[in-house]
Design a protein around this motif. Sequence first.
Motif, short mmCIF file in Angstrom:
data_model
loop_
_atom_site.label_atom_id
_atom_site.label_comp_id
_atom_site.label_asym_id
_atom_site.label_seq_id
_atom_site.Cartn_x
_atom_site.Cartn_y
_atom_site.Cartn_z
N ASP A 28 9.40 55.22 42.36
CA ASP A 28 10.17 55.91 43.39
C ASP A 28 11.09 56.96 42.79
N GLU A 29 11.19 57.00 41.47
CA GLU A 29 11.89 58.06 40.76
C GLU A 29 10.94 58.53 39.66
N ILE A 30 10.86 59.83 39.50
CA ILE A 30 9.92 60.40 38.54
C ILE A 30 10.69 60.81 37.28
N PRO A 31 10.25 60.36 36.10
CA PRO A 31 10.91 60.80 34.87
C PRO A 31 10.86 62.33 34.74
N HIS A 111 12.82 51.13 39.50
CA HIS A 111 11.97 52.21 40.02
C HIS A 111 10.47 51.94 40.02
N GLY A 112 10.00 50.88 39.36
CA GLY A 112 8.57 50.64 39.24
C GLY A 112 8.06 49.56 40.17
N ARG A 113 6.89 49.79 40.71
CA ARG A 113 6.15 48.83 41.52
C ARG A 113 4.71 48.92 41.03
N VAL A 114 4.03 47.79 41.01
CA VAL A 114 2.67 47.81 40.48
C VAL A 114 1.73 47.06 41.41
N ALA A 115 0.62 47.72 41.72
CA ALA A 115 -0.43 47.12 42.54
C ALA A 115 -1.56 46.72 41.59
N CYS A 116 -2.17 45.58 41.86
CA CYS A 116 -3.28 45.18 41.00
C CYS A 116 -4.39 44.53 41.81
N VAL A 117 -5.57 44.62 41.24
CA VAL A 117 -6.76 44.03 41.85
C VAL A 117 -7.48 43.26 40.76
N ALA A 118 -7.70 41.98 40.98
CA ALA A 118 -8.45 41.16 40.04
C ALA A 118 -9.92 41.57 40.08
N ASP A 119 -10.52 41.72 38.89
CA ASP A 119 -11.92 42.09 38.81
C ASP A 119 -12.42 41.76 37.41
N PRO A 120 -13.60 41.16 37.27
CA PRO A 120 -14.10 40.80 35.95
C PRO A 120 -14.51 42.00 35.10
N ASP A 121 -14.69 43.17 35.71
CA ASP A 121 -15.08 44.39 34.99
C ASP A 121 -14.09 45.51 35.28
N PRO A 122 -12.84 45.39 34.80
CA PRO A 122 -11.82 46.37 35.16
C PRO A 122 -12.03 47.75 34.55
N GLU A 123 -12.80 47.84 33.46
CA GLU A 123 -12.99 49.13 32.80
C GLU A 123 -13.62 50.16 33.72
N ARG A 124 -14.55 49.72 34.56
CA ARG A 124 -15.22 50.69 35.45
C ARG A 124 -14.22 51.28 36.44
N TYR A 125 -13.29 50.47 36.94
CA TYR A 125 -12.27 51.00 37.85
C TYR A 125 -11.31 51.92 37.13
N GLU A 126 -10.90 51.51 35.93
CA GLU A 126 -9.97 52.35 35.17
C GLU A 126 -10.60 53.71 34.88
N ASP A 127 -11.84 53.69 34.41
CA ASP A 127 -12.53 54.95 34.11
C ASP A 127 -12.62 55.84 35.35
#
Length: 177
Positions: A28-31, A111-127
């Motif tokens: 909510d605040e940008i460095p 200032h930080g909030r984090v959303a996450c999704v459990a997945d056995p193959d997270p690399e494909r989402y990150e990429d």
Amino acid sequence: MIDFDRVYTAADYATAPKEPGVYVWFFDEIPDGVPTEDCRVTEHGTALYVGIATVKRTLRSRLRNHFRGNASGSTLRLTLGCHLGLPLREVGSRLTFGDQEPVVSEWLAAHGRVACVADPDPERYEDELLLSGRFPLNIKGNPHPYAKKVSERRAAARSAARAAGAWARNRHPAAAR
């Protein structure tokens, strides 16, 4: 962007899944200096960073490292500390913000909030997310033009910390043993 049901804060990250997955940090605040054009903006803030958690380093443990760890164990903390102007220090064989690490923790809690999704193959989402070019605080595999500046800022902080550590060791060689 990933679909998520819950956003975690410093107060409740310990309830995050103990599974592998992908996570996105919102602020909510940008460095200072961080560009936000084309970044996703939600009621939780502006999405600036994406990461993955593996079987060994689950979502819960990764969030703990980011919220409560140190710069040597969290690239997000390293990047934020550099943007907050904190001096990186050589402590033993690690580079951290030393007694200034609580400043990063407090800033993330505020200032930080984090959303996450459990997945056995997270690399494909990150990429996929990184290829969108919308996460300016990531470096590896990120086409965002600001990624190079983040890399340069972190490299300069590391170099200064190592130089200061070498100077201290040379000035007080007995204390370095």
